[in-house]
Enzyme design. Structure first.
Site, PDB file in Angstrom:
ATOM      1  N   HIS A 120      26.738   0.575  -5.262  1.00  0.00           N
ATOM      2  CA  HIS A 120      27.484  -0.333  -6.075  1.00  0.00           C
ATOM      3  C   HIS A 120      26.732  -0.830  -7.183  1.00  0.00           C
ATOM      4  O   HIS A 120      27.238  -1.524  -8.181  1.00  0.00           O
ATOM      5  CB  HIS A 120      27.812  -1.531  -5.108  1.00  0.00           C
ATOM      6  CG  HIS A 120      28.501  -1.385  -4.065  1.00  0.00           C
ATOM      7  ND1 HIS A 120      28.330  -1.102  -2.838  1.00  0.00           N
ATOM      8  CD2 HIS A 120      29.911  -1.006  -4.016  1.00  0.00           C
ATOM      9  CE1 HIS A 120      29.079  -0.797  -1.999  1.00  0.00           C
ATOM     10  NE2 HIS A 120      30.148  -0.652  -2.651  1.00  0.00           N
ATOM     11  N   GLY A 176      27.237 -15.821  -9.547  1.00  0.00           N
ATOM     12  CA  GLY A 176      28.441 -15.215  -8.981  1.00  0.00           C
ATOM     13  C   GLY A 176      29.077 -14.383  -9.793  1.00  0.00           C
ATOM     14  O   GLY A 176      29.714 -13.208  -9.903  1.00  0.00           O
ATOM     15  N   ARG A 200      28.691 -14.549 -16.410  1.00  0.00           N
ATOM     16  CA  ARG A 200      27.628 -15.232 -16.457  1.00  0.00           C
ATOM     17  C   ARG A 200      26.373 -14.526 -16.430  1.00  0.00           C
ATOM     18  O   ARG A 200      25.365 -15.111 -17.138  1.00  0.00           O
ATOM     19  CB  ARG A 200      27.471 -16.373 -15.316  1.00  0.00           C
ATOM     20  CG  ARG A 200      28.359 -17.333 -15.285  1.00  0.00           C
ATOM     21  CD  ARG A 200      27.934 -18.340 -16.464  1.00  0.00           C
ATOM     22  NE  ARG A 200      28.679 -19.742 -16.310  1.00  0.00           N
ATOM     23  CZ  ARG A 200      28.626 -20.673 -17.302  1.00  0.00           C
ATOM     24  NH1 ARG A 200      27.618 -20.975 -18.052  1.00  0.00           N
ATOM     25  NH2 ARG A 200      29.373 -21.594 -16.973  1.00  0.00           N
ATOM     26  N   ARG A 226      32.275  -1.581 -11.161  1.00  0.00           N
ATOM     27  CA  ARG A 226      33.165  -2.359 -10.712  1.00  0.00           C
ATOM     28  C   ARG A 226      33.074  -3.742 -11.714  1.00  0.00           C
ATOM     29  O   ARG A 226      33.418  -4.911 -11.457  1.00  0.00           O
ATOM     30  CB  ARG A 226      33.075  -2.955  -9.366  1.00  0.00           C
ATOM     31  CG  ARG A 226      33.107  -1.878  -8.348  1.00  0.00           C
ATOM     32  CD  ARG A 226      32.822  -2.355  -7.148  1.00  0.00           C
ATOM     33  NE  ARG A 226      33.487  -1.098  -6.044  1.00  0.00           N
ATOM     34  CZ  ARG A 226      34.508  -1.307  -5.236  1.00  0.00           C
ATOM     35  NH1 ARG A 226      35.048  -2.257  -5.095  1.00  0.00           N
ATOM     36  NH2 ARG A 226      34.726  -0.387  -4.528  1.00  0.00           N
ATOM     37  N   ARG A 259      19.653 -17.147  -6.544  1.00  0.00           N
ATOM     38  CA  ARG A 259      20.925 -17.562  -6.917  1.00  0.00           C
ATOM     39  C   ARG A 259      21.195 -18.502  -7.788  1.00  0.00           C
ATOM     40  O   ARG A 259      20.537 -19.734  -7.562  1.00  0.00           O
ATOM     41  CB  ARG A 259      22.025 -17.761  -5.719  1.00  0.00           C
ATOM     42  CG  ARG A 259      23.437 -18.131  -5.941  1.00  0.00           C
ATOM     43  CD  ARG A 259      24.049 -18.213  -4.632  1.00  0.00           C
ATOM     44  NE  ARG A 259      25.267 -19.213  -4.792  1.00  0.00           N
ATOM     45  CZ  ARG A 259      26.168 -19.357  -5.662  1.00  0.00           C
ATOM     46  NH1 ARG A 259      26.379 -18.144  -6.515  1.00  0.00           N
ATOM     47  NH2 ARG A 259      27.074 -20.248  -5.645  1.00  0.00           N
ATOM     48  N   VAL A 260      21.729 -18.611  -8.810  1.00  0.00           N
ATOM     49  CA  VAL A 260      22.148 -19.460  -9.861  1.00  0.00           C
ATOM     50  C   VAL A 260      23.778 -19.613  -9.767  1.00  0.00           C
ATOM     51  O   VAL A 260      24.268 -18.769 -10.248  1.00  0.00           O
ATOM     52  CB  VAL A 260      21.630 -19.409 -11.223  1.00  0.00           C
ATOM     53  CG1 VAL A 260      20.198 -19.604 -11.167  1.00  0.00           C
ATOM     54  CG2 VAL A 260      21.930 -18.086 -11.640  1.00  0.00           C
ATOM     55  N   GLY A 261      24.205 -20.690  -9.252  1.00  0.00           N
ATOM     56  CA  GLY A 261      25.687 -20.817  -9.034  1.00  0.00           C
ATOM     57  C   GLY A 261      26.059 -22.304  -9.206  1.00  0.00           C
ATOM     58  O   GLY A 261      25.256 -23.382  -9.420  1.00  0.00           O
ATOM     59  N   SER A 262      27.445 -22.428  -8.939  1.00  0.00           N
ATOM     60  CA  SER A 262      27.946 -23.843  -8.993  1.00  0.00           C
ATOM     61  C   SER A 262      28.331 -24.022  -7.605  1.00  0.00           C
ATOM     62  O   SER A 262      28.429 -23.447  -6.619  1.00  0.00           O
ATOM     63  CB  SER A 262      29.326 -23.934  -9.794  1.00  0.00           C
ATOM     64  OG  SER A 262      30.336 -22.977  -9.311  1.00  0.00           O
ATOM     65  N   MET A 281      29.721 -20.653  -1.730  1.00  0.00           N
ATOM     66  CA  MET A 281      30.099 -19.553  -0.936  1.00  0.00           C
ATOM     67  C   MET A 281      29.205 -18.329  -0.696  1.00  0.00           C
ATOM     68  O   MET A 281      29.771 -17.166  -0.105  1.00  0.00           O
ATOM     69  CB  MET A 281      31.449 -19.038  -1.359  1.00  0.00           C
ATOM     70  CG  MET A 281      32.442 -20.133  -1.530  1.00  0.00           C
ATOM     71  SD  MET A 281      34.014 -19.651  -2.277  1.00  0.00           S
ATOM     72  CE  MET A 281      34.596 -18.690  -1.056  1.00  0.00           C
ATOM     73  N   GLU A 282      27.852 -18.402  -1.048  1.00  0.00           N
ATOM     74  CA  GLU A 282      26.924 -17.264  -0.871  1.00  0.00           C
ATOM     75  C   GLU A 282      25.532 -17.422  -0.276  1.00  0.00           C
ATOM     76  O   GLU A 282      25.120 -16.442   0.293  1.00  0.00           O
ATOM     77  CB  GLU A 282      26.838 -16.752  -2.420  1.00  0.00           C
ATOM     78  CG  GLU A 282      28.002 -16.074  -2.981  1.00  0.00           C
ATOM     79  CD  GLU A 282      29.012 -17.203  -3.517  1.00  0.00           C
ATOM     80  OE1 GLU A 282      28.433 -18.121  -3.995  1.00  0.00           O
ATOM     81  OE2 GLU A 282      30.211 -16.741  -3.881  1.00  0.00           O
ATOM     82  N   SER A 330      29.602 -28.915  -9.888  1.00  0.00           N
ATOM     83  CA  SER A 330      30.638 -28.513 -10.834  1.00  0.00           C
ATOM     84  C   SER A 330      31.961 -29.382 -10.804  1.00  0.00           C
ATOM     85  O   SER A 330      32.759 -29.822 -11.572  1.00  0.00           O
ATOM     86  CB  SER A 330      31.081 -26.858 -11.018  1.00  0.00           C
ATOM     87  OG  SER A 330      31.632 -26.602  -9.744  1.00  0.00           O
ATOM     88  N   ASP A 331      31.894 -29.711  -9.403  1.00  0.00           N
ATOM     89  CA  ASP A 331      33.076 -30.528  -9.086  1.00  0.00           C
ATOM     90  C   ASP A 331      32.990 -31.269  -7.846  1.00  0.00           C
ATOM     91  O   ASP A 331      31.946 -31.040  -7.214  1.00  0.00           O
ATOM     92  CB  ASP A 331      34.626 -29.533  -8.644  1.00  0.00           C
ATOM     93  CG  ASP A 331      34.254 -28.625  -7.785  1.00  0.00           C
ATOM     94  OD1 ASP A 331      33.659 -27.705  -8.115  1.00  0.00           O
ATOM     95  OD2 ASP A 331      34.464 -28.769  -6.597  1.00  0.00           O
ATOM     96  N   ARG A 339      29.408 -27.506 -18.159  1.00  0.00           N
ATOM     97  CA  ARG A 339      28.944 -26.415 -17.197  1.00  0.00           C
ATOM     98  C   ARG A 339      27.901 -25.558 -17.820  1.00  0.00           C
ATOM     99  O   ARG A 339      26.862 -25.103 -17.197  1.00  0.00           O
ATOM    100  CB  ARG A 339      30.225 -25.808 -16.517  1.00  0.00           C
ATOM    101  CG  ARG A 339      31.049 -26.714 -15.513  1.00  0.00           C
ATOM    102  CD  ARG A 339      31.691 -25.500 -14.935  1.00  0.00           C
ATOM    103  NE  ARG A 339      32.892 -24.962 -15.744  1.00  0.00           N
ATOM    104  CZ  ARG A 339      34.050 -25.596 -15.711  1.00  0.00           C
ATOM    105  NH1 ARG A 339      34.332 -27.057 -15.508  1.00  0.00           N
ATOM    106  NH2 ARG A 339      35.054 -25.203 -16.455  1.00  0.00           N
TER     107      ARG A 339
END
Ligand code: HPA
Length: 242
Positions: free
Chosen positions: A4, A20, A24, A43, A87-90, A186-187, A209-210, A223
């Site tokens: 992948h 994610g 980004r 993908r 991981r850099v996420g929200s 979620m990760e 973020s929320d 954000r």
């Protein structure tokens, strides 16, 4: 090239930042890295390698949810000799002690996913962050108010890696908060487990973020700004703990 990830041998750096959203990943590469080159478009899950302050760094999209992240983390560790993934996420704040725009550094990640139950034959494995990365990220972010987090409060604690974005069980959220869980994404749980299995380092740094309690949400501009500080924290920590 792995199944992948369309990179050749040596094209991915030992340190990988993993948002994610693949767009980004592109934004991080264009905003923070010098001489960034796209090594995969398979993908549409873009990956780039460039340099930050003279050090090679890669940034790879993971997609949403643990099964998707697990594919990319596994292939980066097994086929490209990646040493650390941040991981850099929200995330969504689950408690009023955490506010939108705050930064949450996940010391550990609970989950409702069956992935680890299957991997450990029913045993409840406890996925935790690499301590060296965690300490370096906290130092970079905080430094008693002078750090890269700026005005944002930095929290270190448990998060909840959920398989569902739309929660079906508000009671469960409440019980998790009673047991110290700060935020939901979620990760991270899959990332921590896979890194441990390969004997490598992992960390999740998330911006809020929320807010699940107040319903407050950040604007697109906010954000982007908070995401930028988080990326600098992750780059600083990833190179310090290398
Ligand atoms: N739930 C799950 N993942 C998230 C959320 C949320 O509310 N916000 C950002 N990532």
């Amino acid at each position: 090239m792995s199944t992948h990830v369309g990179a050749g041998p040596g094209e991915i750096a030992p340190l990988v930042l993993m948002p994610g959203d693949p767009l980004r990943a592109r934004w991080i590469a264009e905003t923070f890295l010098d001489d960034a080159r796209c090594y995969t478009e398979v993908r549409g899950m873009y990956g780039y390698t460039g340099t930050w302050r003279g050090h090679r760094v890669s940034v790879q999209g993971s997609g949403m949810g643990q099964p998707s992240l697990a594919i990319y983390a596994h292939e980066l560790f097994s086929e490209y000799d990646v040493q650390r993934i941040i991981r850099v996420g929200s995330c969504g704040a689950m408690t009023e002690s955490v506010a939108v725009r705050d930064i949450v550094i996940a010391s550990g990640a609970c989950t409702d996913s069956s992935m680890n139950r299957i991997r450990f034959e029913g045993l409840d494995y406890a996925p935790v962050a690499d301590f060296g990365l965690l300490r370096a990220a906290y130092d970079a972010a905080d430094r008693s108010g002078q750090g890269l987090a700026g005005d944002a409060t930095v929290h270190v604690g448990l998060i909840y890696s959920s398989d569902s974005f739309y929660p079906a069980r508000p009671e469960l959220t409440r019980r998790l908060v009673e047991h110290g869980v700060l935020a939901v994404e979620m990760e991270a749980s899959a990332l921590y487990t896979i890194a441990a299995g390969f004997g490598r380092q992992a960390l999740a740094v998330c911006t809020v973020s929320d807010h699940l309690v107040t319903g407050e949400q950040t604007t697109a501009l906010e954000r982007e700004q908070t995401f930028g500080s988080m990326v600098e924290i992750a780059l600083t920590a990833g190179l310090a703990a290398g």
